[in-house]
Design a protein around this motif. Sequence first.
Motif, mmCIF file in Angstrom:
data_model
loop_
_atom_site.group_PDB
_atom_site.id
_atom_site.type_symbol
_atom_site.label_atom_id
_atom_site.label_comp_id
_atom_site.label_asym_id
_atom_site.label_seq_id
_atom_site.Cartn_x
_atom_site.Cartn_y
_atom_site.Cartn_z
ATOM 1 N N LEU A 41 0.821 -1.208 0.000
ATOM 2 C CA LEU A 41 0.000 0.000 0.000
ATOM 3 C C LEU A 41 0.860 1.264 0.000
ATOM 4 N N ALA A 44 2.142 2.016 -3.509
ATOM 5 C CA ALA A 44 1.142 2.150 -4.568
ATOM 6 C C ALA A 44 1.230 3.529 -5.218
ATOM 7 N N SER A 46 -0.975 5.065 -7.103
ATOM 8 C CA SER A 46 -2.212 5.835 -6.978
ATOM 9 C C SER A 46 -2.604 6.072 -5.526
ATOM 10 N N GLY A 47 -1.916 5.408 -4.614
ATOM 11 C CA GLY A 47 -2.283 5.530 -3.198
ATOM 12 C C GLY A 47 -3.336 4.530 -2.790
ATOM 13 N N GLU A 48 -4.096 4.037 -3.763
ATOM 14 C CA GLU A 48 -5.132 3.043 -3.492
ATOM 15 C C GLU A 48 -4.821 1.768 -4.258
ATOM 16 N N HIS A 92 -11.383 -0.682 -2.670
ATOM 17 C CA HIS A 92 -10.053 -0.085 -2.710
ATOM 18 C C HIS A 92 -9.542 0.119 -1.291
ATOM 19 N N TYR A 93 -8.231 -0.040 -1.115
ATOM 20 C CA TYR A 93 -7.604 0.152 0.189
ATOM 21 C C TYR A 93 -6.461 1.141 0.047
ATOM 22 N N ARG A 94 -6.257 1.939 1.088
ATOM 23 C CA ARG A 94 -5.127 2.864 1.143
ATOM 24 C C ARG A 94 -4.707 3.033 2.595
#
Length: 132
Positions: A41, A44, A46-48, A92-94
């Motif tokens: 994470l 990533a 895109s952050g997500e 989605h996870y961030r």
Amino acid sequence: MPGGSGRRSGERGDLLDPNCPTRRLLDRIGTKWTSMVVKVLAEADSGEVRFAELRRGIPGISQKMLSVTLQSLVRDGLVARRVEPTVPPAVHYRLTELGLSLERPLSALRVWAETHMPEIDRNIRLAEAGQA
């Protein structure tokens, strides 16, 4: 404080106290899967990251273990979960700010492990051979 009683909110715990909640937190954040999820994470673009991308990014993790790990991280406020109302839903996870603050110490621990693994392996081989 012994037994965890009388502790005020925001007060540091005593890791050596068997009832200290810090022990439970370290049990959760100290797993290999948590470290890997946080790493993926944190890196990533895109952050997500979607669930399937996370699973592909962590070889060897089962769908169930990833789900359990993410649920724990979301519950602790380290990861945010966003669901798109599509069919099927896109999840989605961030990392949250709190989760981002965990990346640096986990990264340091990963680097330490990678650096010292050859020495640890050697010590294990010596111990198993009865030479330690």
